[in-house]
Design a protein around this motif. Structure first.
Motif, PDB file in Angstrom:
ATOM      1  N   ARG A 185     119.934  46.495 123.415  1.00 39.27           N
ATOM      2  CA  ARG A 185     119.364  46.945 124.692  1.00 39.27           C
ATOM      3  C   ARG A 185     120.332  46.736 125.858  1.00 39.27           C
ATOM      4  NH1 ARG A 185     113.839  44.959 122.959  1.00 39.27           N
ATOM      5  NH2 ARG A 185     114.192  43.155 124.274  1.00 39.27           N
ATOM      6  N   GLU A 186     121.283  45.847 125.666  1.00 40.21           N
ATOM      7  CA  GLU A 186     122.302  45.671 126.682  1.00 40.21           C
ATOM      8  C   GLU A 186     123.133  46.941 126.844  1.00 40.21           C
ATOM      9  OE1 GLU A 186     124.275  41.988 126.012  1.00 40.21           O
ATOM     10  OE2 GLU A 186     124.754  41.867 128.157  1.00 40.21           O
ATOM     11  N   GLU A 228     118.195  43.136 118.912  1.00 38.56           N
ATOM     12  CA  GLU A 228     117.546  43.763 120.073  1.00 38.56           C
ATOM     13  C   GLU A 228     118.231  43.479 121.408  1.00 38.56           C
ATOM     14  OE1 GLU A 228     113.533  42.607 120.959  1.00 38.56           O
ATOM     15  OE2 GLU A 228     113.805  40.551 120.312  1.00 38.56           O
ATOM     16  N   ARG A 229     118.620  42.224 121.609  1.00 37.22           N
ATOM     17  CA  ARG A 229     119.264  41.894 122.878  1.00 37.22           C
ATOM     18  C   ARG A 229     120.563  42.666 123.059  1.00 37.22           C
ATOM     19  NH1 ARG A 229     117.326  37.405 125.654  1.00 37.22           N
ATOM     20  NH2 ARG A 229     116.462  35.920 124.191  1.00 37.22           N
ATOM     21  N   TYR A 277     118.194  42.008 135.453  1.00 37.23           N
ATOM     22  CA  TYR A 277     117.706  41.787 134.085  1.00 37.23           C
ATOM     23  C   TYR A 277     118.837  41.952 133.071  1.00 37.23           C
ATOM     24  CZ  TYR A 277     113.034  42.370 136.144  1.00 37.23           C
ATOM     25  OH  TYR A 277     111.909  42.256 136.915  1.00 37.23           O
ATOM     26  N   PHE A 278     119.846  42.752 133.442  1.00 25.85           N
ATOM     27  CA  PHE A 278     121.014  42.912 132.570  1.00 25.85           C
ATOM     28  C   PHE A 278     122.083  41.869 132.875  1.00 25.85           C
ATOM     29  CE2 PHE A 278     119.029  47.007 132.179  1.00 25.85           C
ATOM     30  CZ  PHE A 278     119.316  47.417 130.887  1.00 25.85           C
ATOM     31  N   MET A 329     110.828  47.426 120.383  1.00 27.76           N
ATOM     32  CA  MET A 329     109.619  47.205 121.171  1.00 27.76           C
ATOM     33  C   MET A 329     108.362  47.331 120.324  1.00 27.76           C
ATOM     34  SD  MET A 329     110.950  49.247 124.497  1.00 27.76           S
ATOM     35  CE  MET A 329     109.735  48.801 125.705  1.00 27.76           C
TER      36      MET A 329
END
Ligand SMILES: Nc1ncnc2c1ncn2[C@@H]1O[C@H](COP(=O)(O)OP(=O)(O)OP(=O)(O)O)[C@@H](O)[C@H]1O
Ligand SMILES: [Mg+2]
Lengths: 327, 261
Positions: A101-102, A97-98, A129-130, A78
């Motif tokens: 963060r999952e 990042e994807r 969002y997930f 971030m």
């Protein structure tokens, strides 16, 4: 090349990667090397190295502006990284990042709940969002709201929640994807003691179920109570990193004597032992000492009472980061 | 440095979750939202259409009411998408921290900004559809070719939404949007052929109008709504698309620089 030898005899590579049952040494959940970040030419994270093991409960302590949030934000992709390497769950950041963060749960320092939705809608939207939806997720949402005691607030609007309820909802939301690592930036700031203990219990349960936790806090007893290991960070650098009990054993005299009164300073100047340290805080003095009884007797002989307690993490923190106010 | 990130955005299909979030919020406020979306342009259509219509007579070989119906559809899509990309998106970005919350999930900023532009386009399309329905009930639409105008309007609304997001990325408060309305949206509304044919204007003003996207939207949409095929639609479409692509790239870059620092 020498043949690998496996401990325990299971087939695995020697790093124990991609093999959850392997007994070999585990990869770090989070690995940070020489992390660097500057704002307007001023370093705010300045060469941080950290290895956090899977399943560990790790605490990040530091005065206001020390660089805790900035460090965490770089972990999460971030904030752009100005220098150094970060790997989370074996994936390099920010490229991963994807994927990272999952598998992560994030409780940010400031709430980002969606005010356009009710409590339950917040949970559902966040799940979406997930990419999560359906009966399994509904059941999970019920369970999480139950856990944080917000079941009877399902239909409430966000601005109708108290600060503590918002914090709890933020935690419930962060667990929607059954994360392997949970990052909490001051999760208990502004909570009353009951709410704080409630949250502690939840964090301990997560820890027991094998989740890796990273926590920042300004409450020393919270860090001491919860964390396996603590790093104290100041001016963007780690100045100490160890188990709480060892930080206390290594960095500070075991006892603290509190002495009050206008002339306490003069008294102590005469009576202080060679290895004792005295420090003035407002109108009382704190004496850090290994032999409290000698000094206590001397003071008592002069008609002066003092209170004795064991040194704790807060004493270590104040010693290492100084007593003066930060902005 | 934000420059480390590739300049071209790479949104993923996950953007749909963000788009759906906005849809769900919109559904809660559907009545006031539709009224604003639809009441005002219909009023314009009726007031100008009947009021001016009798004075003006025919324009370009069609009743003034027919002429202006296609203009109102395009300008309404522009206004709706611009509002959404500015006031509403700014609220989510700066006031509610909605986007920051999304960034704690597998969504990236590319997904979010793209989704906001698509959402602005969706709202522009919704307003165009409602006006199209009313216009056809009033007999102002020639034939089914008018349906082909809808994808063009969707693309145009995406472009206006993305342009609005560029302004949002630069805004420090809601007041800032007035500049864009005064300097870009209103001139486009008045000079692009919404209320009268572009050809009535001096050459240099026509040139100015054609440098902006709305005039090109009208060049395609007006024939389709009045029973003709647009000539040379490809260059017009190219201008709209170029504005849209340029704006989404710039908006994503600016918002990344603003939020992720
Ligand atoms: N976006 C930003 N732009 C400029 N400076 C920033 C930005 N974010 C953080 N800083 C600065 O970086 C330093 C570290 O901030 P950070 O938020 O990481 O501190 P912290 O340890 O989390 O403090 P706190 O305990 O108050 O939350 C501060 O001096 C802060 O002013
Ligand atoms: Mg912080």
């Amino acid at each position: 090349m020498a043949p690998d030898r496996d401990i325990g005899g299971t087939a695995t590579n020697r790093y124990g990667m991609h093999s959850p049952s392997a007994p070999g040494p585990a990869v770090s959940a989070i690995s940070i090397q020489q992390l660097y970040k500057a704002y307007d030419g001023l370093a705010v994270v300045d060469g941080v190295d950290l290895e956090i093991a899977p399943g560990e409960f790790f605490g990040l302590l530091g005065p206001n502006g020390a660089g805790k949030t900035t460090t965490l934000r770089m972990l999460l992709g971030m904030t752009p990284i100005d220098g150094g390497q970060v790997e989370v769950l074996g994936l390099p950041m920010p490229e991963g990042e994807r994927a990272v963060r999952e598998r992560l749960g994030i409780v940010p320092q400031f709430d980002t709940l969606d005010p356009d939705f009710t409590v339950i809608e917040n949970m559902r939207t966040y799940a979406a969002y997930f990419g999560l939806s359906g009966p399994t997720v509904e059941a999970r949402i019920d369970r999480l709201l139950e856990q944080v005691n917000l079941n009877d607030k399902r239909g409430a609007r966000i601005d109708a929640l108290s600060g503590g309820m918002k914090r709890r909802l933020t935690l419930a939301r962060a667990l929607i994807n059954e994360p392997e690592v949970v990052v909490l930036d001051e999760p208990t700031t502004g909570l009353d003691p009951q709410a704080r203990h409630h949250l502690w219990r939840q964090l301990r349960q997560l820890r027991a179920s094998g989740v890796t936790l990273v926590l920042t806090t300004h409450y020393m007893e919270e860090a001491e109570e919860l964390c396996d290991r603590i790093a104290i960070i100041d001016h963007g650098r780690i100045i100490a990193c160890d188990a709480p009990s060892r930080l206390i054993a290594e960095h500070i005299e075991p006892w603290v004597l509190t002495v009050g009164g206008a002339d306490a300073g003069q008294l102590l100047e005469r009576e202080l032992g060679p290895k004792d340290r005295a420090h003035q805080v407002a109108d009382t003095w704190l004496v850090y000492t290994a032999e409290p009884e000698r000094l206590r007797e001397r003071l008592r002989a002069l008609g002066r009472e003092s209170t004795l307690r064991e040194a704790d993490l807060e004493d270590v923190f104040l010693k290492l980061t100084g007593h003066e106010l930060r902005d | 440095m934000p420059g480390d990130h590739p300049v071209l955005p790479r949104p993923s299909l996950r953007f749909v979750a963000v788009w759906r979030r906005n849809l769900l919020v919109w559904r809660k406020l559907i009545v006031p939202s539709m009224l604003g979306n639809f009441g005002e342009p219909i009023l314009y259509l009726l007031a100008f259409g009947y009021g001016f219509g009798s004075l003006v007579g025919d324009l370009d070989g069609m009743r003034y009411m027919v002429f202006i119906a296609s203009g109102i559809i395009c300008s309404s899509a522009m206004f709706t998408a611009s509002f959404e990309g500015m006031y509403s998106a700014y609220t989510r970005m700066a006031e509610q921290n909605t986007w920051l919350g999304m960034l704690a999930t597998p969504l990236t900023l590319d997904d979010i900004v793209f989704a906001e532009a698509v959402w602005a386009a969706t709202k522009g399309l919704i307003s165009a559809i409602t006006i199209l329905v009313v216009a056809s009930l009033l007999g102002l639409v020639s034939d089914a070719r008018a349906l082909l105008a809808l994808p063009v309007i969707f693309l145009a609304a995406f472009t206006f939404g993305a342009l609005a997001l560029v302004i949002t990325a630069l805004a420090r408060s809601y007041d800032f949007f007035l500049y864009y309305f005064t300097l870009a949206v209103t001139p486009m509304l008045l000079l692009s052929g919404v209320f009268f044919p572009l050809t009535e204007l001096p050459g240099w003003v026509q040139g100015l109008a054609l440098a902006l996207p709305l005039a090109h939207v009208l060049e395609i949409v007006r024939p389709l709504m009045t029973g003709a095929w647009p000539d040379a639609w490809l260059p017009h479409l190219a201008v709209i698309t170029a504005y849209g692509l340029g704006a989404i790239v710039l908006a994503t870059w600016l918002i990344r620089r603003r939020l992720l620092r």
